[in-house]
Write a protein that holds these residues in place. Structure first.
Motif, PDB file in Angstrom:
ATOM      1  N   THR A  31       0.820  -1.218   0.000  1.00  0.00           N
ATOM      2  CA  THR A  31       0.000   0.000   0.000  1.00  0.00           C
ATOM      3  C   THR A  31       0.854   1.269   0.000  1.00  0.00           C
ATOM      4  O   THR A  31       0.407   2.318  -0.447  1.00  0.00           O
ATOM      5  N   GLU A 120       0.386  -4.687   3.335  1.00  0.00           N
ATOM      6  CA  GLU A 120       1.475  -4.096   4.083  1.00  0.00           C
ATOM      7  C   GLU A 120       1.432  -2.576   4.023  1.00  0.00           C
ATOM      8  O   GLU A 120       1.156  -2.019   2.969  1.00  0.00           O
ATOM      9  N   ASP A 123      -1.338   1.538   8.223  1.00  0.00           N
ATOM     10  CA  ASP A 123      -2.669   1.599   8.843  1.00  0.00           C
ATOM     11  C   ASP A 123      -3.510   0.383   8.466  1.00  0.00           C
ATOM     12  O   ASP A 123      -4.730   0.429   8.527  1.00  0.00           O
ATOM     13  N   GLN A 124      -2.863  -0.679   8.051  1.00  0.00           N
ATOM     14  CA  GLN A 124      -3.643  -1.803   7.518  1.00  0.00           C
ATOM     15  C   GLN A 124      -4.418  -2.533   8.620  1.00  0.00           C
ATOM     16  O   GLN A 124      -5.572  -2.903   8.435  1.00  0.00           O
ATOM     17  N   ARG A 172      10.532  11.224   8.794  1.00  0.00           N
ATOM     18  CA  ARG A 172       9.422  10.465   8.228  1.00  0.00           C
ATOM     19  C   ARG A 172       8.669   9.693   9.320  1.00  0.00           C
ATOM     20  O   ARG A 172       7.450   9.628   9.331  1.00  0.00           O
ATOM     21  N   ARG A 179       0.640  11.950  12.107  1.00  0.00           N
ATOM     22  CA  ARG A 179      -0.355  12.336  11.101  1.00  0.00           C
ATOM     23  C   ARG A 179      -1.766  12.189  11.668  1.00  0.00           C
ATOM     24  O   ARG A 179      -2.037  11.250  12.421  1.00  0.00           O
TER      25      ARG A 179
HETATM   26  O1   DC Z   1       6.260   1.819   2.921  1.00  0.00           O
HETATM   27  P1   DC Z   1       6.700   2.982   2.041  1.00  0.00           P
HETATM   28  O2   DC Z   1       7.997   3.621   2.494  1.00  0.00           O
HETATM   29  O3   DC Z   1       6.713   2.641   0.591  1.00  0.00           O
HETATM   30  O4   DC Z   1       5.564   4.094   2.231  1.00  0.00           O
HETATM   31  C1   DC Z   1       5.634   5.318   1.564  1.00  0.00           C
HETATM   32  C2   DC Z   1       4.971   6.397   2.404  1.00  0.00           C
HETATM   33  O5   DC Z   1       3.553   6.175   2.430  1.00  0.00           O
HETATM   34  C3   DC Z   1       5.435   6.483   3.857  1.00  0.00           C
HETATM   35  O6   DC Z   1       5.757   7.817   4.184  1.00  0.00           O
HETATM   36  C4   DC Z   1       4.265   6.061   4.666  1.00  0.00           C
HETATM   37  C5   DC Z   1       3.078   6.187   3.761  1.00  0.00           C
HETATM   38  N1   DC Z   1       2.118   5.111   3.911  1.00  0.00           N
HETATM   39  C6   DC Z   1       0.945   5.383   4.565  1.00  0.00           C
HETATM   40  O7   DC Z   1       0.757   6.504   5.034  1.00  0.00           O
HETATM   41  N2   DC Z   1       0.002   4.410   4.695  1.00  0.00           N
HETATM   42  C7   DC Z   1       0.202   3.188   4.208  1.00  0.00           C
HETATM   43  N3   DC Z   1      -0.738   2.267   4.348  1.00  0.00           N
HETATM   44  C8   DC Z   1       1.407   2.890   3.542  1.00  0.00           C
HETATM   45  C9   DC Z   1       2.359   3.875   3.420  1.00  0.00           C
END
Ligand code: DC
Length: 217
Positions: A31, A120, A123-124, A172, A179
């Motif tokens: 995701t 994955e 917030d899953q 990050r 958030r």
């Molecule tokens: O897992 P990643 O580094 O590819 O995720 C990219 C960005 O997206 C990271 O800053 C977190 C955000 N993200 C999110 O807010 N919700 C998710 N379900 C997956 C990733």
């Protein structure tokens, strides 16, 4: 059956989630790649990041398709393009946008509707699939995570230092956890797995045993 894997960047989620999905014969949903793809689309269209409505309006017009570890944006394979440092930096505008999140969570639920899936992200287990059958929170120490990220960047031919990667990661992590919508959080019913010092196979073995506990003789 739905298995969720949440956790901070660099914990090894993507590698482990993909391998777990392969071992179980489940669909794999990355995701984070979806948020990255929306950010990449925004970058290419020149949206004004200070005007969240512009990205919110763009997101539902995009075609986003996942195929294992590849992602297609309007039919184009953008699997590499979404991993640059620039896209990594701006993805917070997609991840912090409530309308974009609503749209992508809907898409995630639709994709997992008819399949067993390992999904994955951040917030899953908390927002997208609160009733998931098995929830995992995968994490590792900050240094371990930064080293993995640095190795990934170097493999892609990007230059960075461990200090830079650590600083960006800290920013990050803070953004992800604080958030207002869909923050990174461990679901109350998630099992925490710390990956420091473990090989990918060891982590995947552990997760398989969580999803399919060995039967008592
Ligand atoms: O897992 P990643 O580094 O590819 O995720 C990219 C960005 O997206 C990271 O800053 C977190 C955000 N993200 C999110 O807010 N919700 C998710 N379900 C997956 C990733």
């Amino acid at each position: 059956m739905i298995v969720t894997i949440d956790g901070p960047a660099g914990a090894g989620k993507s590698t482990v989630a993909r391998a777990l999905a392969g071992r179980l014969g489940f669909l794999y949903l990355d995701t984070g790649a979806m948020y990255r793809a929306v950010a990449l689309a925004g970058l290419r269209r020149g949206v004004d990041w200070e005007k969240p409505d512009e990205l919110a309006a763009l997101a539902p017009t995009l075609s986003i398709e996942l195929d294992d570890d590849r992602i297609f944006l309007d039919g184009e394979d953008v699997s590499r393009a979404i991993r640059t440092q620039e896209v990594t930096r701006i993805t917070r505008f997609a991840a912090g946008n409530p309308d974009v999140r609503r749209h992508l969570v809907d898409l995630q639920r639709r994709l997992a509707e008819k399949h067993d899936a390992v999904t994955e992200g951040r917030d899953q287990g908390t927002v997208a699939f609160p009733k998931a059958d098995c929830k995992i929170y995968l994490t590792a120490s900050p240094t371990q995570r930064a080293k993995r990220r640095l190795a990934d960047l170097e493999a892609q031919g990007e230059s960075a230092t461990l200090e830079n990667v650590l600083a960006a990661q800290e920013a990050r992590d803070h953004g992800d956890a604080s958030r207002e919508v869909g923050p990174l959080a461990k679901a109350a019913d998630a099992v925490e797995v710390v990956t420091d010092g473990l090989s990918i196979d060891q982590v995947v073995d552990r997760l398989v045993s969580l999803v399919r506990p060995p039967q008592a003789p």
